[in-house]
Design an enzyme around this catalytic site. Sequence first.
Site, PDB file in Angstrom:
ATOM      1  N   ALA A 173       0.827  -1.213   0.000  1.00 43.91           N
ATOM      2  CA  ALA A 173       0.000   0.000   0.000  1.00 43.91           C
ATOM      3  C   ALA A 173       0.859   1.261   0.000  1.00 43.91           C
ATOM      4  CB  ALA A 173      -0.932  -0.008   1.215  1.00 43.91           C
ATOM      5  N   GLU A 174       1.888   1.292   0.834  1.00 48.26           N
ATOM      6  CA  GLU A 174       2.727   2.485   0.897  1.00 48.26           C
ATOM      7  C   GLU A 174       3.514   2.676  -0.393  1.00 48.26           C
ATOM      8  OE1 GLU A 174       5.697   4.975   3.763  1.00 48.26           O
ATOM      9  OE2 GLU A 174       4.443   3.396   4.598  1.00 48.26           O
ATOM     10  N   THR A 175       3.935   1.600  -1.001  1.00 54.97           N
ATOM     11  CA  THR A 175       4.627   1.705  -2.288  1.00 54.97           C
ATOM     12  C   THR A 175       3.710   2.335  -3.327  1.00 54.97           C
ATOM     13  OG1 THR A 175       6.022  -0.206  -1.796  1.00 54.97           O
ATOM     14  CG2 THR A 175       5.765   0.386  -4.131  1.00 54.97           C
TER      15      THR A 175
END
Length: 134
Positions: free
Chosen positions: A58-60
């Site tokens: 998700a953060e990527t």
Amino acid sequence: MPQTILSALDGVYADQLTTRMGIEITSWDPERLVATMPVEGNRQPFGWLHGGANAVLAETLGSVAAALHVAPDGAVAGLELTCTHHRPARGGVVTGVCTPLHEGDRVATYDIRITDARGRLTSSARMTCAVHKR
């Protein structure tokens, strides 16, 4: 331009967490960024996909989407990530789809939905980044 930006990220990705986890960006446009990640190699002790692996995917996606938003000369810094894990993924590949909720001059927020190989929602996330267009 997105192809150029993503090509530039190849050098940044080498020998990084996203590479070790097998995350691959498969498609992108201003309204949708998609990446996949294998479950194998990213499991927790019970054999399910690790919740932290969902967070990394998700953060990527959120960070890359924000970088594309401020490209080619902007700067991005993650501010907040929240994840809810709905069901375990036990094998195969999960797919994350990132769509913008808000893309401003200083803050960008994204919705990320992660599904298993059968299309079932396994995790949902919200990522907010500080952005600066130069």
